[in-house]
Design an enzyme around this catalytic site. Structure first.
Site, PDB file in Angstrom:
ATOM      1  N   SER A   1       0.808  -1.224   0.000  1.00 32.44           N
ATOM      2  CA  SER A   1       0.000   0.000   0.000  1.00 32.44           C
ATOM      3  C   SER A   1       0.839   1.269   0.000  1.00 32.44           C
ATOM      4  CB  SER A   1      -0.941   0.003   1.215  1.00 32.44           C
ATOM      5  OG  SER A   1      -0.199   0.020   2.408  1.00 32.44           O
TER       6      SER A   1
ATOM      7  N   LYS B   1      -6.342   3.774   8.613  1.00 34.98           N
ATOM      8  CA  LYS B   1      -5.385   4.715   8.019  1.00 34.98           C
ATOM      9  C   LYS B   1      -5.936   6.144   8.029  1.00 34.98           C
ATOM     10  CE  LYS B   1      -3.287   1.234   5.008  1.00 34.98           C
ATOM     11  NZ  LYS B   1      -3.075   0.776   3.622  1.00 34.98           N
TER      12      LYS B   1
END
Length: 818
Positions: A701, A744
């Site tokens: 990611s 996140k």
């Protein structure tokens, strides 16, 4: 032998005197010290040691030995009396002479005495420092050597002694020979009497017998009784020996006792087995379990308690009797009550509460519904374990919890076989027994931290436990009988799903518990954490005041975390400081402001570093997911003259290294469009570093962050310092979706970032983010890397005319959510 007499001192005691005849011509009288004995009758002619421990006894023996004077020994009527008086002693005893005295290591004396003749106690003269009495010497037994009856009695006694010697293998032959060779009939009778194992009153009666014939007659009767008892004992032993085989010899003593009871007609079952049978009748259990218990009790009743298997079987029966086979608590399925209880104990967590209320609603409509297997997944400190306790309290069920962290033995779950030493049931059965009901709320804490080694895989053992279709007949290795686990409400907790076996994960309903946002932490601190710490530190609400702004400052500056554990620790620091201030200054109230926090809490830990760190090209801010919540991640890149080497540092694992390689290849293949020197891979060495180098990092990611940082470095453009990004990239420049969006985004919000760049395919994940956070963050959803660079770099990157139209359409497709 033990003895007792008065141990007090008397310096004015009358001296020991010689014997004097009675003034009227009676038997000879004397004044002697008296030594009381317990549990022993001393006879004339007998020689044996006595152990003297009391100071008064030691003094008596030493003075008598020094004066070469005899001592009268009398037997106590009651051996439990420590300080006997005249009425506590038999009147007739034996005058003994002291042969030798030995001093023992502990200071006591061992004295060897020899019986001389009998004497009668007349009156007590002194009790201190030891007993002194006037005595009367009794005459010896008189007899005629030509008395035929007397000779017959003696002969009978001798034959009985010989017979008794054959029955008693531990008989001392030397002592028997000494007795047999004794010519004096009186001494012979007394020595035989001393040899007999009979009660003290019987021996005293023999000592007091004045006629020798009467004494021998009594001896014949006593010897006959001893011979009969010994013959009966041997007969019992023979019967027992015939009834046991080689494998049962260890039960000999028990069988002997049973045979004795049989001879006496008093045979009964063991008391504890009877108690267990009574408990079986009182305990509710399935019929098949009752049959197993009765079978084990039948084996137990014929087993010796000394056998090793006895305790094993006894413990097994105890476990079967104490299990709550048919004991359950009544559920409280009033939905408003449960909702109020969950809201009282936990702020937020709406998805979890919603699922629990749905389960209870269905349970209320369909009472035979099997318990679900819930798994709460989230970072530490968000209330996973305490939520299980609240559910148990709300439903009115018993609550038990055990941690699976570090468990590596399959037997911890399914138990040990009974053949092993120290075997026990598994932790599941142990905790159900502990709860006392068959439908508790059982919290399996830290299920993601179960390990495996040569002893087996505990997660595989949990497959049956956590499968509603199989746990109806869960079989523990120790119990070896099925137990119904379908009524148990299992709640597992985990920080991460990655380490949970897929088959086990498939059996659980996963409920993710997100990180707390600022507003939630303030409410939790105000409603739960602060009152708890005030109570623990002896403070009241009036003695310490903290405003919401101070709480927000603590959260922002000192406790950037997903849960609230560190927040509670900081509040404890403030409470301790306030308690110290009140104790020292006598203050009635302490009010803490933001400016005072440094006096109560350690130095400031977190800084708004995003804007400060992105001050030059080659630095970008990414978003990462960790088992303890989301976090921001800085990617730094620098270049130097070289030959095209690529250096990657910061504990970067293989997948993240591949993301760097993919980013380098994309930049090289699109160098002209990006405004990068096409020959940069031949003239420059590039070093990519991910700070926090002690922490391992991996995952795809960070691809967009890597590409943005490298592009910023090679084009000398600085990345926006209010932007954080996440997404996986391909060699063609596509941005692929990633996981952990909620964690996140919450991490970016905690760090003060208000612009987040996400893959477009993650648009549906935005619904999981709290509305208050969504309102404060601007989201950019992208599909191509050039869209990322257009947003991240202040000056748009030049693109070829061939792709101009696609780029324009892509930019228009970027979605912003306020």
């Amino acid at each position: 032998m033990s003895e007792n007499f008065d141990n007090t001192e008397n310096e004015h005691m009358e001296p020991l005197t010689q014997g004097q005849p009675d003034s009227e011509g009676g038997e000879q009288r004397d004044i002697l010290a008296v030594l009381p004995l317990r549990n022993i009758v001393f006879f004339p002619g007998q020689i044996m040691p006595l152990f003297i421990g009391r100071p008064s006894s030691v003094r008596l023996i030493e003075e008598a030995h020094q004066a070469q004077r005899p001592v009268l020994v009398l037997t106590q009527r009651d051996s439990s009396i420590d300080m006997p008086h005249t009425s506590d002693l038999y009147e007739i005893g034996t005058v003994v002479r002291i042969v030798k005295i030995y001093t023992m290591p502990d200071g006591s004396k061992s004295v060897v005495v020899q019986g001389m003749h009998r004497a009668r106690f007349l009156s007590m003269l002194n009790e201190e420092p030891y007993l002194t009495a006037e005595i009367e010497h009794l005459p010896e037994h008189s007899h005629s050597e030509e008395d035929v009856e007397l000779s017959a009695l003696v002969s009978n006694v001798r034959s009985q002694l010989k017979k008794l010697e054959g029955l008693l293998p531990d008989f001392n032959p030397e002592q028997l020979n000494l007795i047999m060779n004794t010519q004096d009939l009186a001494n012979f009778a007394f020595l035989v009497t001393a040899l007999l194992n009979i009660a003290v009153p019987e021996k005293q009666d023999l000592l007091e017998t004045m006629e020798l014939k009467d004494l021998l007659n009594k001896l014949v009767v006593a010897l006959s009784k001893m011979i009969q008892r010994q013959e009966l004992s041997q007969k019992i032993q023979a019967d027992v020996q015939e009834s046991i085989n080689k494998a049962q010899r260890e039960y000999f003593l028990r069988e002997q006792l049973r045979a004795i009871k049989k001879e006496l007609g008093e045979e009964k079952e063991q008391l504890e087995v009877d108690e267990m049978r009574k408990k079986v009748e009182e305990t509710q259990m399935p019929e098949e379990i009752r049959k197993v218990v009765e079978k084990e009790l039948s084996r137990l009743s014929v087993m010796s308690p000394a056998a090793a298997e006895y305790s094993v079987t006894r413990n097994y029966v105890d476990w079967l009797l104490e299990m709550p086979w048919m004991i359950s608590t009544e559920d409280n399925i009033e939905i408003p009550h449960v909702r109020a209880k969950l809201d009282e104990d936990h702020y937020g967590l709406e998805s979890v509460k919603k699922r629990v209320l749905e389960y209870l609603a269905v349970r209320k409509l369909k009472n035979d519904m099997r318990g679900p297997i819930l798994c709460f997944v989230g970072p530490p400190g968000v209330g996973k374990t305490s939520l299980g306790r609240s559910i148990a309290d709300a439903m009115g069920r018993k609550y038990v919890r055990f941690s699976l962290g570090g468990v590596r033995d399959e037997a911890e779950i399914r138990g040990h076989r009974r053949t092993y030493v120290g075997a026990l049931p598994g932790r599941i059965i142990q905790n159900i027994k502990k709860s006392g009901s068959n439908n508790p709320v059982l919290v399996l804490d830290e299920i993601d931290k179960v390990g495996m080694d040569f002893r087996g895989d505990p997660t595989s053992a949990l497959l049956e436990v956590l499968d509603p279709e199989q746990n109806v007949n869960f079989s523990d290795h120790y119990l070896e009988v099925p137990f119904d686990l379908s009524h148990v409400l299992f709640i597992a907790t985990a920080n991460s799903l990655d380490t949970i076996q897929p088959a086990l994960r498939d059996r659980m309903e996963i409920i993710e518990i997100p990180s707390y946002i600022m507003d939630e932490k303030v409410h939790i601190a105000r409603r739960h954490l602060l009152p708890k710490q005030l109570r623990e530190h002896g403070l009241s609400d009036e003695q310490l005041t903290l405003s919401d702004e101070v709480l927000k400052d603590i959260i922002e500056r000192y406790t950037r975390e997903s849960g609230v554990r560190n927040l509670e620790r900081k509040l404890a620091d403030i409470c301790r400081g306030a308690a110290r201030q009140i104790a020292e200054d006598g203050s009635a109230m302490v009010s803490v402001s933001s400016a005072d926090l440094a006096d109560y809490i350690t130095s400031r830990k977190f800084f708004p570093e995003v804007a400060e760190r992105i001050v030059r090209p080659g630095i970008a801010t990414g978003l990462a997911w960790t088992p303890v919540g989301g976090d921001i991640l800085f990617i730094e890149a620098t270049k130097m003259k070289g030959k095209g080497r690529l250096i990657i540092t910061g504990q970067v694992r293989d997948v993240m290294k591949e993301s760097v390689q993919a980013a380098m290849s994309y930049i090289a293949s699109n160098a002209k469009e990006l405004g990068v020197d096409p020959d940069f891979r031949e003239t420059l060495d590039i070093h990519v570093h991910v700070p926090a180098g002690a922490v391992p990092k991996d995952g795809p990611s960070a691809g967009v962050t890597m590409l943005t940082a490298l592009t910023s470095l090679l084009t000398d453009r600085i990345v926006r310092n209010d932007l954080a990004m996440t997404g996986e990239i391909t060699l063609r420049g596509q941005v692929l979706p990633i996981g952990g969006v909620k964690e996140k985004v919450l991490a970016a919000h905690r760090a003060g970032i208000r612009t987040v760049l996400l893959p477009k395919r993650n648009a549906d994940d935005l619904a999981e983010i709290p509305e208050s956070v969504r309102n404060e963050i601007t989201f950019h959803l992208v599909e191509e890397m050039h869209e990322v660079l257009d947003i991240a770099l202040p000056k748009k990157v030049q693109k070829s005319k061939k792709k101009a139209k696609d780029t324009k359409n892509a930019i228009e497709s970027v979605t912003e959510i306020p």
